[in-house]
Scaffold this active site. Structure first.
Site, PDB file in Angstrom:
ATOM      1  N   MET A 184       0.840  -1.198   0.000  1.00 32.88           N
ATOM      2  CA  MET A 184       0.000   0.000   0.000  1.00 32.88           C
ATOM      3  C   MET A 184       0.876   1.249   0.000  1.00 32.88           C
ATOM      4  O   MET A 184       1.961   1.252   0.546  1.00 32.88           O
ATOM      5  CB  MET A 184      -0.879  -0.009   1.249  1.00 32.88           C
ATOM      6  CG  MET A 184      -2.060   0.927   1.168  1.00 32.88           C
ATOM      7  SD  MET A 184      -2.969   0.977   2.710  1.00 32.88           S
ATOM      8  CE  MET A 184      -4.218  -0.246   2.438  1.00 32.88           C
ATOM      9  N   CYS A 185       0.434   2.285  -0.671  1.00 31.15           N
ATOM     10  CA  CYS A 185       1.116   3.579  -0.650  1.00 31.15           C
ATOM     11  C   CYS A 185       0.041   4.641  -0.834  1.00 31.15           C
ATOM     12  O   CYS A 185      -1.098   4.318  -1.150  1.00 31.15           O
ATOM     13  CB  CYS A 185       2.109   3.719  -1.798  1.00 31.15           C
ATOM     14  SG  CYS A 185       3.596   2.718  -1.615  1.00 31.15           S
TER      15      CYS A 185
END
Lengths: 298, 227
Positions: free
Chosen positions: A1-2
């Protein structure tokens, strides 16, 4: 995730407040990316015959004055250096290749993040709030920017592995997602003279675009070629000297939401990073479609 | 009406109030102010209460809902009403991906568009969308009904089980084993009842039915892994 964020202010009178509007956007994406943060900001251009170099020194006490002194001694040209914590922006009249070679020979430990006429890059490890405080992101001025908060999943947590990545002058890319074929892309591009600096998957995407643009593609054609070649999940946000561009892969597993008003275009992975923006509840809000390219001009 | 402001309390405090105080004090209506895209609003409800969320919600609004009637006066992020058991969630704006994912019961009404994977793996929920739905909607949907007043994207109903889809507009493409079937009187009645529930003014006669061809129900060695 970012987490990714992008902001383009339409009215020149708002340019001094770009950093102020952006800061809560970046900090709002802390849960999506707590280990590193960075951004590329497009400011007032330097002169036609000048270039800006964004540099990173691991030593916060790095002696930038000495570098300026050595630069003048060796290359016979004055240079302006504006340090911000571990970063500095070096501005010069000299040819980029001359400067790159000189830096490599004399200051091999310095990391060259970007070269351009408008774009400055800042990126480092730490929470978005820590990185923003270290480099005083709130004070940044300019027409547009792309930013990123990283939760590393496939390569190391270092300042070099943080986003944005660049591909040519005044070009920055941030990425939410992961690619499964960065090494095959790298094996394809290196024999063509495209150099890699890290083993990061986003850098592979960035170098791929750099190669397509070098071969004469425009951004849209290059990104369409990417739909075929880049295997994985992505929402890409791209900054060029006068554009913001946004694209999601066919499966659109990585989110994005856009808010547009007469004053600005703001993009973030999630709406909670946009909620503080002025008049956002009356903005045109939408989610970008998969495999469609969205471009906003300054 | 009881009113809770998310600029003054945390989401955890909000949900604790909704889970404990609402049933204990028999509160029948409550509004939530300044949701600002926060996640997990009004998740895990189990009380017959009317909840109005005044603004845009984040992920999983009304997740696991039982009994409550939740209205979002704005848009929502991913997974609205995921795994809902009963009650109703209404979104006045658009819904992001995986709306109503794996919902067992109740009604999810989205007045705008729903993004990709709407109704993925739904297990009995009814979903009524006023706009269009994105690609891969109703993937592996097991039971329940999806009504789409607009268009549907690619791969609609891929690997469907017993869920039924009704689409008024264009279907970009059907997924593996999904097929269009003739509408029966029972289908028209079902669509009418669902549109009435949502308050959408469309003619049930304009809808087509998509359901499983059931060719994937049993292993077919002769198919040579190609479906």
């Amino acid at each position: 995730m970012c987490g990714i964020v992008g902001l383009l202010v339409k009215k020149p009178t708002l340019r001094p407040r770009l950093g102020e509007f952006m800061l809560p956007m970046l900090i709002g994406m802390t849960e999506r990316g707590p280990d590193s943060a960075g951004l590329a900001v497009y400011t007032t251009p330097v002169g036609q015959d000048q270039r800006k170099f964004s540099l990173y020194a691991f030593d916060p006490d790095f002696n930038w004055q000495k570098l300026a002194h050595d630069f003048k001694q060796h290359l016979g040209s004055t240079v302006s250096i504006t340090p911000r914590a571990n970063h500095a922006i070096l501005t010069t009249h000299l040819e980029p290749d001359t400067v790159k070679i000189w830096l490599k020979e004399n200051y091999p430990a310095l990391h060259l993040l970007s070269v351009g006429q408008l774009m400055d890059i800042y990126k480092d490890i730490g929470t978005p709030a820590q990185v923003a405080a270290r480099y005083d992101f709130a004070s940044l001025k300019g027409s547009h920017l792309v930013g990123h908060t990283r939760m590393a999943t496939e390569s190391a947590v270092t300042p070099s592995h943080a986003h944005p990545f660049t591909a040519g002058e005044d070009f920055a890319l941030v990425h939410n997602g992961s690619l499964s074929n960065p090494y095959s892309i790298r094996r394809k591009l290196e024999p063509l003279g495209i150099e890699f600096e890290t083993d990061n998957d986003t850098e592979a995407a960035c170098r791929f675009l750099q190669w397509r643009l070098r071969e004469g593609d425009d951004l849209e054609t290059a990104l369409k070629a990417g739909f075929e070649e880049l295997d994985g999940f992505y929402t890409f946000l791209i900054g060029t000297r006068d554009e913001l561009a946004l694209v999601r892969d066919a499966f659109a597993c990585k989110p994005a939401v856009v808010a547009e008003t007469d004053d600005y275009v703001a993009i973030a992975s999630e709406f909670r990073s946009l909620a503080h923006l002025p008049d956002v509840n009356n903005a045109h809000l939408f989610e970008p479609m998969p495999e469609e390219l969205y471009v906003w001009k300054v | 009406m009881e009113s809770l402001d998310l600029r003054k309390i945390s989401v955890r405090e909000l949900n604790r109030f909704l889970h404990q105080e609402v049933p204990a004090r028999n509160i029948r209506a409550i509004e939530i102010l300044n949701p600002d895209g926060k996640h997990n609003l009004a998740c895990g409800m189990d009380a017959p209460v009317k909840i109005d969320i005044r603004g845009h919600g984040g992920y999983y609004v009304g997740g696991m809902n039982k009994q409550a009637e939740i209205t979002v006066h704005g848009n929502v992020g991913w997974g609205v009403a995921e795994n809902m058991m009963s009650g109703c969630v209404r979104v006045k704006g658009f819904a992001s991906e995986s709306a109503g994912a794996s919902g067992h019961g109740g009604t999810l009404i989205i007045e705008g568009d729903a993004s990709l994977r709407c109704g993925i793996s739904m297990k009995g929920i009814d979903i009524v969308v006023g706009g269009s739905v994105g690609n891969f909607s109703c993937f592996m949907a097991q039971a329940g009904r999806l009504v789409v007043c607009g268009d549907a994207g690619d791969g609609l109903g891929d690997s469907l089980y017993e869920a039924v889809i009704y689409v008024r507009g264009k279907i970009k493409s059907l997924g593996a084993d999904a097929r269009e079937e003739p509408m029966t009187e029972a289908d028209y009645a079902a669509v009418k009842e669902l549109l009435d529930r949502a308050g959408f003014d469309c003619d049930p006669k304009e809808f087509k039915r998509v359901a499983s061809a059931k060719t994937l129900y049993n292993w077919n060695a002769d198919a040579n892994q190609e479906y």
